[in-house]
Every structure is written in structure tokens, then in C-alpha cells.
Design an enzyme around this catalytic site. Structure first.
Site, PDB file in Angstrom:
ATOM      1  N   LEU A  33      29.296  -3.650  -1.577  1.00  0.00           N
ATOM      2  CA  LEU A  33      27.876  -3.311  -1.569  1.00  0.00           C
ATOM      3  C   LEU A  33      27.628  -1.825  -1.796  1.00  0.00           C
ATOM      4  O   LEU A  33      28.377  -0.971  -1.331  1.00  0.00           O
ATOM      5  CB  LEU A  33      27.254  -3.731  -0.235  1.00  0.00           C
ATOM      6  N   HIS A  37      22.221  -2.946  -3.437  1.00  0.00           N
ATOM      7  CA  HIS A  37      22.245  -4.145  -2.602  1.00  0.00           C
ATOM      8  C   HIS A  37      21.462  -3.926  -1.304  1.00  0.00           C
ATOM      9  O   HIS A  37      20.716  -4.806  -0.851  1.00  0.00           O
ATOM     10  CB  HIS A  37      23.684  -4.509  -2.238  1.00  0.00           C
ATOM     11  N   GLN A 149      16.631  -6.744 -10.542  1.00  0.00           N
ATOM     12  CA  GLN A 149      16.182  -6.831 -11.927  1.00  0.00           C
ATOM     13  C   GLN A 149      17.197  -6.254 -12.914  1.00  0.00           C
ATOM     14  O   GLN A 149      17.041  -6.447 -14.122  1.00  0.00           O
ATOM     15  CB  GLN A 149      14.841  -6.114 -12.085  1.00  0.00           C
TER      16      GLN A 149
END
Length: 287
Positions: A33, A37, A149
Site C-alpha cells: 500500500l 490506497h 481512477q
């Protein structure tokens, strides 16, 4: 610290008390991560009472010769980071827990949307994404799920999957989180050498420049994209694709461009061992 569950049955029992009166959010990850994240988790907490983060390096979305074996597994560090942003549960299953039979006899085929962009060079990738996301939705049964995105095509496919399979899940697309020099954050950025890391921001700079040109709509798309392709390649990248699409990922050309208010320019390119993804939304300036 978030509670860690490794088994589907244990996670279902843990979540059962919340289902009646509280909203559950799912943030699916493959671990390793970074701040991007963690931003997904922060967004999830704004929309739900309980946040579940899955950490699973999914073998079905990796192709032959890809980096499944070398993909970083950093569970302890990931859990510590998730504690700092208030995640409630971590679901970290083994491969056997998720896939009693591998490859799974049941597949999720998302159709023509998977045959373009990343699907051209990773032909089974989104089939693997579809099956693992469907399983996570069935296991967690969240009210919302948050995806970044940066993986624009993946986000579009998941929205289609939710619609087509009638999941009662709100999908939130979170904005791309970037380093101070503009590079989109990615777990695979750590594959970059020091010199490659200095070069990498050129990709988003070219996207930003091209997006402005597309917005102004003063030259043909093919001319614009060819020039951008040459500049990116000359900087040392090997381009998988550089394309302009509608926000629904349908085709667009010079004749149809003015029929759309918004478009998206998307790129995937290799720099050394790292395959970098990025995209920019484009608003067309109407004359």
C-alpha cells in the site's frame, strides 16, 4: 489496529452485526500500500461506518511472464498503515481460500469493453479482475466499494459488472493521487531505477499537454497523438497504448469529438521494468 481475517467464514461472521443498521465499505487492493490506497480508505470512511480492506495478490489477473511471483507482499507494513487511517477490517485470504480450484471453472467475461486498451496486451487480465471482484462483493456484501481512477478501464468494467449483475453496491471512483512531481502513485513505481524515476513524470506532463490540445480542438486527433507518441518514446518509454476515448470508453474521432463535452486520454507505457498507467479527463472547449 484493524482486525485481520484470513477466512471467508470468519469475515462474514464478523460483519454480520453491522448489516442491519450500518454501512459497509470495501476497498479492494493487492497490498504493498501507498498513499493512493490510503486515500481510498479515507474516502470509504466518509461514506460508510465500517471499512473492509482486502489484500490479495490475485493470480487470475496476471498473465504468463508477468510479475505475480515478484509482486511485493508487505502485509505487516500494510496493516500498520491501515491502522493510521482507521480501517476496521483487513481481509487477507490465501489463494486456496479464494480459489479452491485454480483456474476457477466459473469465469466473468465483461465483453467488448475488455478488448481494448490494457486488454489488447493483457488478454485475460480483466476476466481475472471480474472473478475476484465478484467474489469479494459476494463475501463482503458492501454498500459501497472504492476504486482508483488511475485504473480507468478497470473502474469502467467494474461499474458495468455491478450494473449487469444487479449488485446493490455504489461504486466510487477516487481521483488519482500523484507524487509532488506529478507521477501517478502505483505499487509498481518501486520497480523504477533512480534515473527512471526522474524520467517517469514526463508521462503525465505529456498527458497534460495533450489534454490541453484536445480541449482546444485545433488539430486532428491523429496528428496530436502521433506527436505525443514520438515525444514519449524519445524520452525512453515503450508505449502499449496512447488513445482518446469517450468517458464510457467508446471510440471518438475528429468528426464526433464535438458531440461530447468530456473525453479521456489514456496511456500505458513501460519504463524499464515498470508498466505505468495514467489518464486525464478532457473538457472540450466548444466554439
Amino acid at each position: 489496529m484493524p482486525t485481520i481475517h484470513y477466512h471467508i467464514s470468519d469475515l462474514r461472521v464478523a460483519l454480520r452485526p453491522y448489516r442491519t443498521a450500518q454501512r459497509i465499505a470495501l476497498v479492494p487492493t493487492m497490498g504493498n500500500l501507498h498513499d493512493g490506497h490510503l486515500e481510498l480508505v479515507k474516502i470509504a470512511k466518509q461514506h460508510a461506518d465500517i471499512v473492509v480492506v482486502s489484500i490479495f495478490v490475485n493470480p487470475t489477473q496476471f498473465g504468463v511472464g508477468e510479475d505475480f511471483d515478484s509482486y511485493p507482499r508487505t502485509l505487516d507494513e500494510d496493516v500498520a498503515k491501515l491502522a493510521m487511517v482507521g480501517a476496521d477490517y483487513v481481509f487477507a485470504p490465501t489463494i486456496d481460500e479464494m480459489y479452491p480450484v485454480l483456474p476457477p471453472p466459473t469465469t466473468i467475461l465483461a465483453g467488448t469493453i475488455t478488448e481494448q486498451l490494457c486488454g489488447k496486451t493483457r488478454p485475460n487480465h480483466f476476466d481475472g479482475v471480474g472473478i475476484v471482484v465478484s467474489k469479494l462483493f459476494n463475501i463482503v456484501q458492501p454498500n459501497i466499494a472504492v476504486f482508483g481512477q488511475k485504473d480507468y478501464q478497470q473502474l469502467a468494467i467494474i461499474k458495468q459488472l455491478v450494473r449487469d449483475l444487479s449488485y446493490s453496491i455504489d461504486i466510487i471512483g477516487a481521483p488519482i493521487i500523484r507524487a509532488t512531481d506529478g507521477l501517478a502513485l502505483s505499487s509498481r513505481n518501486q520497480y523504477l531505477s533512480e534515473s527512471e524515476r526522474q524520467t517517469a513524470p514526463i508521462l503525465q506532463q505529456e498527458l497534460q499537454y495533450s489534454a490541453k490540445q484536445i480541449s482546444d480542438n485545433k488539430q486532428p486527433l491523429e496528428v496530436l497523438l502521433t506527436a505525443a507518441h514520438e515525444r514519449i518514446t524519445s524520452a525512453g518509454f515503450i508505449i502499449d497504448y496512447l488513445e482518446v476515448k469517450t468517458t464510457e470508453l467508446t471510440a471518438v474521432d475528429d468528426e464526433s469529438i464535438n458531440n461530447h463535452q468530456d473525453l479521456v486520454i489514456l496511456v500505458a507505457a513501460w519504463l524499464g521494468r515498470a508498466r505505468l498507467l495514467d489518464n486525464r479527463l478532457v473538457t472540450i472547449n466548444k466554439v
